[in-house]
Design a protein around this motif. Structure first.
Motif, PDB file in Angstrom:
ATOM      1  N   GLU A   1       0.877  -1.239   0.091  1.00 64.34           N
ATOM      2  CA  GLU A   1       0.126   0.114  -0.206  1.00 64.34           C
ATOM      3  C   GLU A   1       0.878   1.419  -0.150  1.00 64.34           C
ATOM      4  OE1 GLU A   1      -2.581  -0.170   3.252  1.00 64.34           O
ATOM      5  OE2 GLU A   1      -0.886  -0.220   4.979  1.00 64.34           O
ATOM      6  N   THR A   2       2.026   1.187   0.456  1.00 66.07           N
ATOM      7  CA  THR A   2       3.116   2.358   0.741  1.00 66.07           C
ATOM      8  C   THR A   2       3.623   2.470  -0.803  1.00 66.07           C
ATOM      9  OG1 THR A   2       3.492   1.950   2.873  1.00 66.07           O
ATOM     10  CG2 THR A   2       5.019   3.360   1.327  1.00 66.07           C
TER      11      THR A   2
ATOM     12  N   GLU B   1       0.940   4.331  -2.821  1.00 63.22           N
ATOM     13  CA  GLU B   1       0.805   5.646  -2.868  1.00 63.22           C
ATOM     14  C   GLU B   1       1.991   6.348  -3.115  1.00 63.22           C
ATOM     15  OE1 GLU B   1      -1.388   7.644  -1.422  1.00 63.22           O
ATOM     16  OE2 GLU B   1      -2.533   5.753  -1.360  1.00 63.22           O
TER      17      GLU B   1
ATOM     18  N   LYS C   1       1.535   7.068  -6.930  1.00 58.82           N
ATOM     19  CA  LYS C   1       0.488   7.902  -7.304  1.00 58.82           C
ATOM     20  C   LYS C   1       1.080   9.383  -6.861  1.00 58.82           C
ATOM     21  CE  LYS C   1      -2.692   6.122  -4.769  1.00 58.82           C
ATOM     22  NZ  LYS C   1      -4.231   5.996  -3.962  1.00 58.82           N
TER      23      LYS C   1
ATOM     24  N   SER D   1      -6.843  -2.263  -3.520  1.00 56.96           N
ATOM     25  CA  SER D   1      -5.891  -1.399  -3.393  1.00 56.96           C
ATOM     26  C   SER D   1      -5.907  -0.440  -2.197  1.00 56.96           C
ATOM     27  CB  SER D   1      -5.720  -0.446  -4.552  1.00 56.96           C
ATOM     28  OG  SER D   1      -6.715   0.368  -4.800  1.00 56.96           O
ATOM     29  N   ASP D   2      -7.438   0.009  -1.684  1.00 60.14           N
ATOM     30  CA  ASP D   2      -7.446   0.589  -0.288  1.00 60.14           C
ATOM     31  C   ASP D   2      -8.580   0.284   0.185  1.00 60.14           C
ATOM     32  OD1 ASP D   2      -9.755   2.449  -0.567  1.00 60.14           O
ATOM     33  OD2 ASP D   2      -8.421   3.201  -2.347  1.00 60.14           O
ATOM     34  N   SER D   3      -8.654   0.290   1.688  1.00 60.60           N
ATOM     35  CA  SER D   3      -9.786  -0.411   2.356  1.00 60.60           C
ATOM     36  C   SER D   3     -10.997   0.298   2.336  1.00 60.60           C
ATOM     37  CB  SER D   3      -9.493  -0.376   3.812  1.00 60.60           C
ATOM     38  OG  SER D   3      -9.247   0.916   4.395  1.00 60.60           O
TER      39      SER D   3
ATOM     40  N   LYS E   1     -12.268   1.743  -0.588  1.00 62.46           N
ATOM     41  CA  LYS E   1     -12.645   1.424  -1.997  1.00 62.46           C
ATOM     42  C   LYS E   1     -13.520  -0.272  -1.788  1.00 62.46           C
ATOM     43  CE  LYS E   1     -10.537   2.493  -5.627  1.00 62.46           C
ATOM     44  NZ  LYS E   1      -9.389   2.490  -6.693  1.00 62.46           N
ATOM     45  N   GLN E   2     -12.546  -1.030  -1.218  1.00 56.66           N
ATOM     46  CA  GLN E   2     -12.883  -2.214  -1.056  1.00 56.66           C
ATOM     47  C   GLN E   2     -14.317  -2.576  -0.260  1.00 56.66           C
ATOM     48  OE1 GLN E   2     -10.116  -5.579   0.369  1.00 56.66           O
ATOM     49  NE2 GLN E   2     -11.168  -5.265   2.281  1.00 56.66           N
TER      50      GLN E   2
ATOM     51  N   ARG F   1      -6.288  -7.312   3.016  1.00 58.89           N
ATOM     52  CA  ARG F   1      -5.473  -7.275   3.891  1.00 58.89           C
ATOM     53  C   ARG F   1      -4.015  -7.905   3.613  1.00 58.89           C
ATOM     54  NH1 ARG F   1      -2.695  -9.674   7.674  1.00 58.89           N
ATOM     55  NH2 ARG F   1      -3.715 -11.634   6.759  1.00 58.89           N
TER      56      ARG F   1
ATOM     57  N   ARG G   1      -2.260  -5.444   0.657  1.00 55.70           N
ATOM     58  CA  ARG G   1      -1.991  -4.179   1.242  1.00 55.70           C
ATOM     59  C   ARG G   1      -0.935  -4.171   2.305  1.00 55.70           C
ATOM     60  NH1 ARG G   1      -7.643  -3.609   1.295  1.00 55.70           N
ATOM     61  NH2 ARG G   1      -7.403  -3.484   3.652  1.00 55.70           N
ATOM     62  N   GLU G   2      -0.866  -5.238   3.224  1.00 57.48           N
ATOM     63  CA  GLU G   2       0.310  -5.376   4.116  1.00 57.48           C
ATOM     64  C   GLU G   2       1.484  -5.979   3.813  1.00 57.48           C
ATOM     65  OE1 GLU G   2      -1.560  -6.303   7.716  1.00 57.48           O
ATOM     66  OE2 GLU G   2      -3.195  -4.393   7.625  1.00 57.48           O
TER      67      GLU G   2
END
Length: 558
Positions: A23-24, A27, A30, A152-154, A156-157, A182, A185-186
């Motif tokens: 997830e980092t 970011e 982007k 991709s992010d919680s 949106k999920q 999870r 992303r993690e």
């Protein structure tokens, strides 16, 4: 202990080791902090590799380290496959030295904007029932599939889950969605970050680690090292050579010609070891080689060239002897055909190429040097070579065989034409996805013959395309037109009125017998015309007088 050479590029500080959650990394992409250098390789992963990457992440398998370089980056547009962002200037961007394929797969799959990703390598979905990753190629996704750009992010999920019609009935699958998001992303990707490295150091690091991930072709390494600001000098040179009508050469062939002509091995050589004009020299000499192959040896297309050795060696030869000389070109054609028919050109190993290159570089007269190259090949047995061609008359046509190519070139040498005098002009022989590469005498039956049909066609219906059934195809030509002999010069196709009459009557066996006789008679004259006799391959008196080459090539192991 040897002293450190101050001129050798080195890092001023050791790389920093740290981990990045996915997830980092998303970011950072982007925001524009994650960048791809101009010297990076083209994207080479296929859909299976992308799917395998996500499967490994979901299972907790290691996916390898990233190597990043911290440095300034200007404002602009950055792209990861089909996904791109307009970004601001970054004082400490993370430039990808190794890991481009993996990062592109992550970003292009998880940050794409389309609601229903489909029909490319990064259209990755997760089948909640089978718990497998899939690429969406069909028109509609299964209701139990979830696209990876959703996880991709919680936030949106969760929005996707609320809109999913099975959310209330299938709590078990909702749990799987949450766990999937999870786990991806993690997931933490280990990375090394180098700081303060200049462009020269980064290029050196890049070549040292290029064996990780998708293996690079040597031409890609060359362009990474010697191109500037994203230039692709080999690709550009290959594109320019297509104006000769010989077809598109592959970049690895051009690079091998360059190495033989200018010296050096790009992956292991300092850039200064190659002359600055290496591309221009190679392209110029290669043009001369192609012209000789087409105009003097009668080989109209690259993919009809039975063996590649002549193109390597003639490029070196015309770099050594660039002056126009009709007699030398004729001798070069004799050398091409003697080596082809005797199969001496089948061996294109580095050791053989190096020996021939050294011999050419030692020559002082082009005519004498080429005559000695011819003498290094055992004298031709015209009858034996003709017999080899005759075997193809009753065998299937497949252009992975050098003998098949020679057989088609024999048909082409008869100058097929219409009664009005229209002659054959070589078309583009194959679609882009077919490359027979180096030929052997064993055809590859897995290759489709549909790619061959632009150059020749069979007069006999059905899939059994023997050599006796084949004619060179003129533009707009149809078998029915030939069979009725309407407008075609039959002898130029190595046909007779009797052949055509048998075929028109449906008597295929008699047609094949009559055509075979014509082809058998022609084979010996074709061989003799191409290999020449002792007078055809003899250097002129002036060449012998002017040459400083002390010993004939027949006494040298070439």
């Amino acid at each position: 202990m040897p002293e450190q050479n101050d001129t050798q590029p080195a890092l001023t500080r050791r790389p920093e080791a740290r981990g990045f959650k996915i997830e980092t990394l998303l970011e950072e992409a982007k925001s524009g902090r994650l960048r791809i250098p101009a010297f990076q390789r083209p994207l080479r992963w296929n859909s299976k590799k992308v799917v395998d990457l996500f499967d490994s992440i979901n299972r907790g398998f290691p996916i390898g380290n990233l190597l990043l370089s911290k440095n300034l980056s200007e404002a602009g547009r950055v792209a990861f496959g089909p996904v791109s962002f307009t970004v601001a200037k970054q004082p400490s961007a993370l430039w990808v030295v190794d890991g481009q394929q993996r990062l592109t797969a992550l970003i292009a799959s998880m940050l794409r904007s389309d609601a229903v990703p489909r029909r490319d390598y990064w259209a990755v979905w997760y089948d909640l029932e089978s718990q497998t990753f899939e690429i969406l190629n069909r028109r509609e996704a299964s209701p139990q599939w979830i696209p990876l750009n959703v996880v991709s992010d919680s936030v949106k999920q969760l929005k996707w889950i609320r809109a999913w019609p099975y959310a209330e009935d299938r709590e078990d699958l909702v749990d799987r969605i949450l766990e999937l998001g999870r786990s991806i992303r993690e997931y933490e990707v280990p990375a090394y970050i180098v700081e303060g490295a200049n462009d020269q150091v980064l290029r050196l690091i890049f070549t040292r680690v290029n064996t990780g991930g998708a293996e690079m072709r040597e031409s890609e390494i060359f362009e990474a090292l010697y191109g500037h600001e994203g230039e692709q000098p080999i690709r550009a040179a290959v594109a320019r050579l297509t104006d000769m009508g010989f077809g598109e050469l592959d970049q690895e062939l051009f690079l091998r010609c360059l190495r033989s002509t200018c010296g050096g091995s790009p992956p292991n050589s300092d850039p200064e070891q190659l002359p600055a004009n290496s591309i221009e020299r190679t392209e110029s000499a290669l043009r001369r080689a192609i012209r000789t192959i087409m105009a003097h040896a009668g080989i109209p297309k690259f993919r009809l060239l039975p063996y590649r050795l002549p193109i390597y060696i003639l490029t070196v030869f015309y770099d050594q002897f660039p002056a126009e000389n009709q007699r030398v070109d004729d001798l070069a054609a004799r050398w091409i055909w003697r080596g082809t028919l005797s199969e001496a050109h089948l061996d294109s190993s580095d050791a053989k190429v190096d020996r021939l290159v050294r011999f050419i570089r030692s020559g002082t007269d082009p005519e004498m040097t080429m005559a000695q190259l011819i003498e290094s090949i055992p004298g031709p047995d015209v009858h034996e070579h003709a017999e080899s061609l005759r075997k193809q008359i009753d065998e299937p046509i497949n252009l992975n065989s050098a003998r098949c190519k020679v057989f088609l070139l024999m048909l082409y040498s008869a100058n097929p034409r219409t009664n009005a005098g229209s002659r054959y002009e070589p078309p583009d022989l194959f679609s882009d996805d077919f490359d027979p590469g180096e030929c052997t005498e064993q055809p590859d039956e897995t290759q489709s013959e549909i790619h061959d049909s632009k150059f020749y066609q069979s007069l006999v219906p059905g899939n059994d395309k023997r050599g006796s059934d084949i004619v060179i195809r003129l533009a707009g030509m149809r078998p029915s037109g030939v069979i009725t002999a309407a407008g075609y010069d039959l002898p130029s196709f190595l046909l007779s009125e009797e052949c055509i009459q048998s075929l028109a009557a449906g008597d295929v066996a008699n047609f094949r017998r009559q055509r075979s006789e014509l082809l058998q008679d022609f084979a010996e004259s074709f061989v003799l015309n191409n290999v020449g006799d002792s007078i055809n391959v003899r250097p002129s008196i002036s060449a012998i007088v002017n040459s400083d080459v002390p010993s004939p090539a027949s006494e040298v192991t070439l």
